[in-house]
Design a protein around this motif. Structure first.
Motif, PDB file in Angstrom:
ATOM      1  N   VAL A 135       0.882  -1.166   0.000  1.00 25.29           N
ATOM      2  CA  VAL A 135       0.000   0.000   0.000  1.00 25.29           C
ATOM      3  C   VAL A 135       0.917   1.213   0.000  1.00 25.29           C
ATOM      4  CG1 VAL A 135      -1.823   1.265   1.191  1.00 25.29           C
ATOM      5  CG2 VAL A 135      -1.768  -1.245   1.298  1.00 25.29           C
ATOM      6  N   GLU A 136       0.820   2.013  -1.051  1.00 29.18           N
ATOM      7  CA  GLU A 136       1.659   3.207  -1.182  1.00 29.18           C
ATOM      8  C   GLU A 136       0.794   4.445  -1.016  1.00 29.18           C
ATOM      9  OE1 GLU A 136       4.669   5.429  -4.326  1.00 29.18           O
ATOM     10  OE2 GLU A 136       3.894   3.447  -4.809  1.00 29.18           O
ATOM     11  N   PHE A 137       1.113   5.237  -0.013  1.00 25.83           N
ATOM     12  CA  PHE A 137       0.350   6.452   0.264  1.00 25.83           C
ATOM     13  C   PHE A 137       0.827   7.582  -0.639  1.00 25.83           C
ATOM     14  CE2 PHE A 137       0.510   4.152   4.396  1.00 25.83           C
ATOM     15  CZ  PHE A 137      -0.802   3.724   4.365  1.00 25.83           C
ATOM     16  N   CYS A 138      -0.112   8.330  -1.187  1.00 24.95           N
ATOM     17  CA  CYS A 138       0.233   9.458  -2.049  1.00 24.95           C
ATOM     18  C   CYS A 138       0.881  10.545  -1.196  1.00 24.95           C
ATOM     19  CB  CYS A 138      -1.025   9.991  -2.744  1.00 24.95           C
ATOM     20  SG  CYS A 138      -0.654  11.345  -3.884  1.00 24.95           S
ATOM     21  N   GLY A 139       2.021  11.039  -1.642  1.00 22.66           N
ATOM     22  CA  GLY A 139       2.749  12.055  -0.892  1.00 22.66           C
ATOM     23  C   GLY A 139       2.413  13.483  -1.294  1.00 22.66           C
ATOM     24  N   GLY A 168      -3.378  14.773  -2.753  1.00 18.99           N
ATOM     25  CA  GLY A 168      -3.688  13.348  -2.863  1.00 18.99           C
ATOM     26  C   GLY A 168      -3.641  12.622  -1.537  1.00 18.99           C
ATOM     27  N   SER A 169      -3.720  13.360  -0.447  1.00 13.42           N
ATOM     28  CA  SER A 169      -3.597  12.734   0.874  1.00 13.42           C
ATOM     29  C   SER A 169      -4.736  11.764   1.183  1.00 13.42           C
ATOM     30  CB  SER A 169      -3.517  13.802   1.966  1.00 13.42           C
ATOM     31  OG  SER A 169      -4.706  14.572   1.976  1.00 13.42           O
ATOM     32  N   GLY A 220      -7.350   6.529   6.794  1.00  7.36           N
ATOM     33  CA  GLY A 220      -8.155   7.650   6.320  1.00  7.36           C
ATOM     34  C   GLY A 220      -8.223   7.797   4.813  1.00  7.36           C
ATOM     35  N   LYS A 221      -7.770   6.809   4.071  1.00  2.00           N
ATOM     36  CA  LYS A 221      -7.808   6.883   2.611  1.00  2.00           C
ATOM     37  C   LYS A 221      -9.202   6.517   2.124  1.00  2.00           C
ATOM     38  CE  LYS A 221      -3.546   7.764   3.159  1.00  2.00           C
ATOM     39  NZ  LYS A 221      -3.247   9.154   3.463  1.00  2.00           N
ATOM     40  N   THR A 222      -9.673   7.264   1.136  1.00  2.00           N
ATOM     41  CA  THR A 222     -11.012   7.022   0.596  1.00  2.00           C
ATOM     42  C   THR A 222     -10.995   6.620  -0.873  1.00  2.00           C
ATOM     43  OG1 THR A 222     -11.264   9.386   0.120  1.00  2.00           O
ATOM     44  CG2 THR A 222     -12.125   8.582   2.242  1.00  2.00           C
ATOM     45  N   LEU A 223      -9.813   6.625  -1.486  1.00  2.00           N
ATOM     46  CA  LEU A 223      -9.676   6.233  -2.887  1.00  2.00           C
ATOM     47  C   LEU A 223      -8.429   5.377  -3.039  1.00  2.00           C
ATOM     48  CD1 LEU A 223     -10.385   6.459  -5.953  1.00  2.00           C
ATOM     49  CD2 LEU A 223      -8.960   8.530  -5.982  1.00  2.00           C
TER      50      LEU A 223
END
Length: 176
Positions: free
Chosen positions: A78-82, A86-87, A122-125
C-alpha cells in the motif's frame, strides 16, 4: 490445507525477509507476470526490495505478507500518495502470490487487508493498474474495483511484446 497467516512487516522485518520476498517476486516474474521486470536478472528485483525497505522506514508504504508454514508466499504493498492534493488516496502494488500457493484465496485476502489498512489510514480512494486480460483483473472486479480505462502498449513483457494495462479504482469509506 495448510493455514495461512497475514501480517504487516516493519522495515526491519522486511530487511530480514529480503530473500523470501525476492523468491516470491522472482517466481512470479518467471511465470510472465507483468510486474515491472522484463528479465530474470536478480539484481533489479533485489534492488526493488531494497527500495521498499527504505520506503517502509519512511512510512511512505506498508507491506502486507502472507505466510504458509512460516514462509512468505504473498505480498501486497500500500503506497500512500505524498502529494498534498492526494492525501486521501493510496495505490495498491505488487499483489503477488507465489505460484505454489495460488488458488487458496491468498490474493483476495491480501487485497482485502490492504483495503482495510488504507481505510484505517483515512484513505477514501485506491488505485492500481494490472495487465489487461490477466486473471488479476477479474479478481479486482469481483472485489468491487472499477475500470476507468486501458492504456495500450503500456509495458513490455518478459517476451519483448507490448501489453496494455487496465487502470482501476475503488472508493472506500475511511474508518472512524
Amino acid at each position: 490445507m495448510t493455514s495461512v497467516t497475514y501480517s504487516l512487516l516493519t522495515a526491519e522485518a522486511a530487511d530480514k525477509a529480503r530473500d523470501e520476498l525476492y523468491k516470491v517476486l522472482s517466481a512470479c516474474v518467471a511465470l510472465g507476470a507483468s510486474i515491472g521486470f522484463i528479465s530474470h536478472d536478480p539484481e533489479p528485483m533485489k534492488q526493488f526490495w531494497d527500495e521498499i525497505v527504505t520506503c517502509l522506514a519512511s512510512g511512505k508504504k506498508r507491506l502486507l505478507v502472507a505466510r504458509r508454514k512460516n514462509e512468505i508466499v504473498g505480498t501486497a504493498i500500500v503506497e500512500f500518495c505524498g502529494k498534498p492534493n492526494g492525501s486521501h488516496r493510496a495505490e495498491i502494488a505488487k499483489l503477488l502470490v507465489h505460484p505454489d500457493a495460488r488458488r487458496q484465496g491468498i490474493a483476495r485476502e491480501l487485497l482485502s487487508r490492504a483495503e482495510q489498512l488504507a481505510s484505517e489510514q483515512g484513505k477514501t480512494l485506491l488505485v492500481l493498474d494490472t495487465r489487461s486480460g490477466d486473471a488479476a483483473e477479474q479478481l479486482y472486479l469481483a472485489q468491487g474495483w472499477q475500470i476507468c480505462g486501458q492504456i495500450p502498449q503500456f509495458a513490455v513483457s518478459i517476451h519483448g511484446e507490448y501489453e496494455a494495462t487496465t487502470v482501476m479504482y475503488k472508493m472506500l469509506t475511511a474508518a472512524v
